[in-house]
Design an enzyme around this catalytic site. Structure first.
Site, PDB file in Angstrom:
ATOM      1  N   SER A   1       0.833  -1.201   0.000  1.00  0.00           N
ATOM      2  CA  SER A   1       0.000   0.000   0.000  1.00  0.00           C
ATOM      3  C   SER A   1       0.866   1.249   0.000  1.00  0.00           C
ATOM      4  O   SER A   1       0.522   2.245  -0.623  1.00  0.00           O
ATOM      5  CB  SER A   1      -0.962  -0.003   1.183  1.00  0.00           C
ATOM      6  OG  SER A   1      -0.314   0.354   2.371  1.00  0.00           O
ATOM      7  N   ASP A   2       1.999   1.200   0.670  1.00  0.00           N
ATOM      8  CA  ASP A   2       2.883   2.366   0.696  1.00  0.00           C
ATOM      9  C   ASP A   2       3.435   2.677  -0.697  1.00  0.00           C
ATOM     10  O   ASP A   2       3.363   3.794  -1.178  1.00  0.00           O
ATOM     11  CB  ASP A   2       4.063   2.114   1.645  1.00  0.00           C
ATOM     12  CG  ASP A   2       3.662   2.204   3.108  1.00  0.00           C
ATOM     13  OD1 ASP A   2       2.867   3.092   3.439  1.00  0.00           O
ATOM     14  OD2 ASP A   2       4.143   1.387   3.914  1.00  0.00           O
ATOM     15  N   MET A   3       3.993   1.654  -1.320  1.00  0.00           N
ATOM     16  CA  MET A   3       4.666   1.906  -2.593  1.00  0.00           C
ATOM     17  C   MET A   3       3.663   2.133  -3.717  1.00  0.00           C
ATOM     18  O   MET A   3       3.901   2.922  -4.633  1.00  0.00           O
ATOM     19  CB  MET A   3       5.619   0.759  -2.893  1.00  0.00           C
ATOM     20  CG  MET A   3       6.756   0.728  -1.874  1.00  0.00           C
ATOM     21  SD  MET A   3       7.830  -0.694  -1.993  1.00  0.00           S
ATOM     22  CE  MET A   3       6.762  -1.970  -1.356  1.00  0.00           C
TER      23      MET A   3
ATOM     24  N   GLY B   1       2.568   5.708  -3.229  1.00  0.00           N
ATOM     25  CA  GLY B   1       3.640   6.601  -3.687  1.00  0.00           C
ATOM     26  C   GLY B   1       3.620   6.723  -5.206  1.00  0.00           C
ATOM     27  O   GLY B   1       3.746   7.813  -5.768  1.00  0.00           O
TER      28      GLY B   1
END
Lengths: 450, 411
Positions: free
Chosen positions: A192-194, A197
Site C-alpha cells: 500500500s505504501d509503494m 507513492g
C-alpha cells in the site's frame, strides 16, 4: 562544526549526487517524508531528475534503523532515499520552521506523509506553504486521507492511525490473500505504501502540467486505502453487480479467483506460474500440452466455461506439469508456445537474472560507509530524456551546510550558530553513531524534537 | 452516454490500443485526471470483455479498467483500419499500447511509424518484460511478473507453497508507473515540443517495489523467505482470525504491546520472557503470538475486537474488510474513491478511483461509463478526423468499423 575528524570531512567533501538528468530536471522538491510511502515517491521524483531535499526531524527517519545494516548504514533507508539531499533539523524550533518556509519558496513540490495534523501543528501544512508560494504542489499521503482545512476529500476515518498492514486490511486485499480454509495473511511487502507513492507521483506530474497552464498549485491527498481500493481488479464492480444475498468473494489459494488456469502450479521439482487470461492463450496452452482438442471442448472453450469446470481443467494442467521440471515447463510453455509462464524467483535469484541486468534494473551506488552495492534502477525508460539513479542517500544532515548556503545564502558563521542553537543537527561526526535511538536520546537531552 | 471531463489533463488526447490490465488501467487513470481517452479495439474487443462476472452482457472486468473512455472498434486485419488509427494518432498527444511482443509492429503502428505523422507524440508501451532484454520477446502478465519480481516466492507461510498475490495489485501499480512515465514525457513535450518513446516493464516495477528486499540480496546476500505476512522483527504485526472474519494489527512499541496484552487479559506478558521485546515477539510469532491471538479470537466477533483494540486500547488495528463492505463504506464514498456509474446495459455499478476528488484544483473525477464495443465510432471519426456520416456508414458496411451495442450475456 569544528570537531569533525578528518575522515568524516572527506566524506563531506565528496560529491555523491550527480547533476540532475531526466524530464523533471530543474524542479525542486521539499521532502518531509518518512519510512516508505512518500520516501519512495521522492525517489521516483529524483530518478526523473528533480532535485529532492529531504528534511528529517532531529531524530532522523526511523527507517535509518531498519535492516539490512552495513557499517551502520541501513539498506531500507538508502533504497527509499538515494539521490536526495539531506537536511536535519529540530522541527519543533520556530527557526527551523522558518528555514523550511524559506525553502518552500524556491521549491515546486512539497511531499509529506506525517499523521494528519502534524504538519499543521508545525506550521508547514498546505495553507501555510501556499501563503509563501501560491504555485506549490503539496502532496500528502495518509492512511485514510487528511481532514484539516483545505483537505480535498475528508472522510469519517481520516483521523485514524494507519500503517500499511491496516490499509491492506481495510481495502480488501488481505481478505483475498491466502487459502480459503486458513486465515488470510498480509501481502509479502508493504504494497500500500509503494502503490500509493506511485499513484501520487502521477498526480504530481499532472498537477505540474496543470500549473504550466494556470500558474496555480494545489493539494493532492491520495490515501493508502484509496490507491489500494482502486487496485482491486474487477472486484468492486463485481460485488456491485451481485444481489445483496450473494456473499463477498473469498481468497482462493494458489489460483486467481476469476480467471482459469491462472496461478501457481507444481512441476516435478518446484512451483512456477502459468497465466492464461484469454482464449487465444488457452489454445496455445492446449497446443503446448499436446491436447489441442481441449481448446474446442465446450467444457473449456471460454473462461466462463473453464471456471465452471475449474477442477477438471486445472487437474489436466497439474498432471502435465507434474511430469516435467520447472525449466522444461517454462521452456515449452513460454519459449516455444508463447504462453505466459515463468519461474518463481527469490530476491537472491532475481538480482542475478540477466534480463534485469540487460534492462539496467540493478544500478551500483556508492554510500559513504556501506560502500558500493547495487539497487533498483529507474522503471520508466524514456528514450529522449531518460532518468537515472542520481546518487547516494544522504547521511543525517549531510547537506545542511551546502543547501543553506546555496539556496538561502547563509554564511558559515550563521550556520555554525544554527548548529550551536540546535536548530539544525547532523550525525556526521558520529557522536550519534548511526543508531537512531541514540540520536533520539541525544536530541531529547538537548531539548530537541520528539 | 456523454462523458464529462474535469481535472488537470483536460484537453489532452490519448489513443489507447491496450487490453487486459496494466495498459487499460493507465488509460483509466489518465481519464480520471481529465484526459480524453479513446480506446481502440479489434473485431472481438478487449479480451476482458469476456471475463466475468457479467450483467446484461457487460463485464465487470472490462468496466473496472475502461470507465470514462470513448470506444472505437475496427477490423485491424484490414489495412484501411490501421490507416484510420494512424490518422487518429496524428491528432493525439499520447499513444499507449500493451499488445503481445511484435503485434503493434505488425499493425504498422509502432513508434517509428507514428512519429513520422506526429513528431511530438508521446508513445508508451507497457509489457510483462519490457521491449528490450533477452526475454522481451515472450508474452506475460501480472502473475508472471510478480513471480519474476520476487513477490510470489515470499507470499505465504513458511511451511506452505508460494502463493500468488490474491489480487493483482502489481498490475495497478505498474499501470500507475506507466502513467507516470508517460506524463513525465508529456511534461517534457510541453516545455520543448519533443515527443519520445516510453518503455515500462511490469517485472521491473515488481523489483522496484520490494521495500528493502533487493538491498537484502545485494548488501548482505540474504534470501527472503515467507512469513505469512507477519513482521519478522516487530509484533504482533499481521492478520489474525475472529469467529466471523479477520483483522489486522500493527503493534510497533512495547507500550502498545502492554495495552494489547491487557486487552486480551494477559497483562503479565508485557514483561514475560519470550514476549518482552519486539525482537522476541517477532522471532516467536509462530510459537507464541499467533497461537495466543488465534485462541483468544475464538468466539469473538471481528468488529468487537477492532473496537477493543483500536478505539479502546489505542492500538493500530483494522478489519480485513470484504469487498462488499468496501463498496458500501461511507468513508470511501465521501472521498470519491468508490463511485457509481451508469453503464448503458448493466445499469448502475460501482468502480474505484485513486484520483477522483483527491486533488484540490481542479478536482479529478470518474468521467463516466465504459464504452460498448465501437460505441463512439461515429463521434470519434467525425470530431477528430472530420469524416462524414456517409463515409462512416460505408466503413461500417465494409466491415472496417465494427460495433456491438447489444452484447449477449455469455453462458
Amino acid at each position: 562544526m569544528a570537531d569533525i575528524p578528518k575522515t568524516n570531512r572527506d566524506i563531506l567533501n565528496k560529491q555523491r549526487i550527480f547533476p540532475p538528468q531526466g524530464p523533471l530536471s530543474g524542479l525542486r522538491v521539499l521532502d518531509f517524508s518518512q519510512v516508505l510511502a512518500s520516501p519512495y515517491l521522492g525517489t521516483m521524483l529524483s530518478d526523473m531528475g528533480a532535485e529532492v531535499i529531504k528534511v528529517e526531524a532531529s531524530y532522523g527517519d526511523s527507517s535509518r534503523a531498519y535492516g539490512p545494516l552495513k557499517e551502520g548504514e541501513a539498506g531500507y533507508y538508502i533504497t527509499q532515499n538515494r539521490g536526495k539531499y539531506g537536511l536535519c533539523m529540530d522541527l519543533t524550533n520556530p527557526k527551523a520552521i522558518g528555514i523550511c518556509k524559506e525553502l518552500a519558496k524556491i521549491c515546486d513540490i512539497c511531499i509529506e506523509n506525517w499523521r494528519p495534523g502534524i504538519m499543521t501543528k508545525r506550521g508547514l501544512d498546505y495553507a501555510a506553504l501556499r501563503e509563501v508560494n501560491p504555485g506549490i504542489i503539496y502532496a500528502s499521503v495518509a492512511g485514510f486521507g487528511n481532514f484539516d482545512r483545505f483537505a480535498p476529500a475528508p472522510g469519517p476515518y481520516s483521523p485514524r492511525v494507519c500503517y500499511d498492514v491496516i490499509a491492506q486490511a481495510e481495502s480488501g486485499h488481505q481478505w483475498m490473500n491466502g487459502f480459503p480454509d486458513k486465515a488470510p495473511h498480509g501481502l509479502d511487502v508493504s504494497w500500500s505504501d509503494m502503490n500509493t507513492g506511485t499513484h501520487e507521483a502521477v498526480a504530481i506530474v499532472a498537477a505540474l502540467i496543470q500549473r504550466i497552464k494556470t500558474g496555480r498549485g494545489q493539494w493532492i491527498d491520495i490515501a493508502l486505502t484509496d490507491s489500494m481500493i482502486a487496485s482491486n481488479e474487477n472486484v468492486i464492480c463485481m460485488v456491485s453487480m451481485a444481489a445483496d444475498d450473494v456473499p463477498s468473494p473469498v481468497r482462493n489459494g494458489l489460483r486467481r479467483l476469476s480467471i482459469s488456469p491462472y496461478g501457481v502450479f507444481k512441476a516435478k521439482d518446484d512451483y512456477f506460474v502459468i497465466g492464461v487470461d484469454n482464449d487465444k492463450r488457452f489454445a496455445r496452452l492446449c497446443e503446448a500440452m499436446g491436447k489441442p482438442e481441449l481448446a474446442r471442448d465446450p467444457k473449456f472453450d471460454t473462461n466462463l466455461h473453464r471456471l465452471k469446470n475449474r477442477a477438471a481443467i486445472e487437474g489436466i494442467v497439474e498432471a502435465w506439469c507434474a511430469q516435467r521440471t520447472v525449466e522444461e515447463c517454462v521452456k515449452i510453455l513460454r519459449d516455444q508456445h508463447s504462453v505466459p509462464a515463468g519461474p518463481i524467483l527469490t530476491n537472491t535469484e532475481y538480482v542475478k537474472n540477466p534480463h534485469y541486468r540487460a534492462r539496467q534494473m540493478l544500478v551500483p551506488i556508492e554510500q559513504p560507509r556501506a560502500g558500493v552495492f547495487e539497487m533498483e534502477g529507474v522503471v520508466s525508460k524514456l528514450s529522449r530524456t531518460p532518468g537515472r539513479v542520481q546518487g547516494a542517500a544522504p547521511m543525517m544532515g549531510e547537506h545542511n551546510r551546502s543547501i543553506l548556503k546555496k539556496y538561502l545564502g547563509y554564511s558559515d558563521k550563521e550556520i555554525d550558530k544554527l548548529y550551536d542553537e540546535l536548530v539544525i543537527v547532523d550525525n556526521i561526526d558520529l557522536a550519534y553513531g548511526y543508531n537512531v535511538d541514540v540520536a533520539r536520546a541525544k536530541a531529547k537531552e538537548k531539548g530537541g524534537d520528539k | 452516454m456523454k462523458l464529462q471531463a474535469q481535472g488537470p489533463l483536460v484537453g489532452v488526447r490519448v489513443l489507447e490500443i491496450c487490453e487486459g490490465q496494466e495498459g487499460p488501467y493507465c488509460g483509466a487513470i489518465l481519464s480520471d485526471l481529465g484526459a480524453e481517452v479513446i480506446k481502440v479495439e479489434n473485431l472481438e474487443g478487449d479480451y476482458t470483455r469476456k471475463l466475468g462476472p457479467f450483467k446484461q452482457g457487460e463485464s465487470a472486468y472490462y468496466i473496472s479498467y475502461n470507465r470514462g473512455k470513448k470506444g472505437i472498434a475496427l477490423d485491424l486485419s484490414k489495412k484501411k483500419a490501421c490507416e484510420i488509427v494512424k490518422d487518429l494518432a496524428a491528432k493525439s498527444d499520447i499513444f499507449i499500447e500493451n499488445l503481445e511482443p511484435g503485434a503493434i509492429e505488425a499493425l504498422g503502428l509502432n513508434y517509428d511509424v507514428l512519429k513520422e505523422v506526429n513528431p511530438g507524440i508521446v508513445y508508451g508501451s507497457v509489457s510483462c518484460y519490457g521491449r528490450t532484454g533477452p526475454i522481451s520477446k515472450y508474452p506475460g502478465n501480472d502473475i508472471v511478473a510478480e513471480a519474476m519480481g520476487g513477490h510470489t516466492s515470499a507470499n505465504g507461510w513458511p511451511d506452505g507453497p508460494p502463493e500468488p498475490l490474491g489480487i493483482a495489485v502489481s498490475s495497478h501499480c505498474s499501470g500507475a508507473e506507466f502513467a507516470w512515465g508517460i506524463l513525465c514525457a508529456y511534461l517534457h513535450r510541453m516545455l520543448t515540443g519533443h515527443g519520445q518513446y516510453v518503455d515500462v516493464s511490469v517485472s521491473d516495477k515488481n523489483i522496484s517495489v520490494t521495500e528493502n528486499v533487493l538491498a537484502l540480496a545485494t548488501m548482505v546476500n540474504v534470501t527472503r523467505g515467507r512469513s505469512g505476512g507477519h513482521h519478522p522483527i516487530v509484533g504482533p504485526y499481521g492478520v489474525y482470525m475472529a469467529v466471523d472474519g479477520a483483522y489486522a494489527i500493527g503493534c510497533g512499541t512495547n507500550e502498545m504491546w502492554g495495552r494489547i496484552a491487557t486487552a486480551v487479559g494477559r497483562p503479565e506478558l508485557l514483561t514475560a520472557e519470550g514476549w518482552a521485546t519486539n525482537l522476541d515477539r517477532g522471532k516467536n510469532r509462530l510459537t507464541h503470538m499467533i497461537p495466543l491471538l488465534t485462541e483468544w479470537g475464538k468466539g469473538k466477533k471481528r468488529d468487537d475486537i477492532v473496537r477493543l483494540m483500536r478505539d479502546e486500547s489505542n492500538v493500530p488495528c483494522g478489519a480485513c474488510a470484504t469487498h462488499k463492505e468496501v463498496q458500501k463504506d461511507a468513508h470511501y464514498r465521501a472521498r470519491g474513491t468508490v463511485v457509481d456509474i451508469v453503464q448503458p446495459k448493466a445499469g448502475k455499478v460501482s468502480v474505484a478511483s485513486a484520483y477522483a476528488n483527491k486533488m484540490s484544483d481542479p478536482r479529478p473525477m470518474v468521467q463516466g461509463p465504459a464504452p460498448l464495443l465501437g460505441e463512439h465510432n461515429e463521434e470519434i471519426l467525425q470530431s477528430i478526423i472530420c469524416m462524414t456520416s456517409e463515409e462512416i456508414a460505408k466503413l461500417h458496411k465494409q466491415g472496417i468499423l465494427v460495433q456491438d451495442l447489444e452484447p449477449k450475456q455469455p453462458t
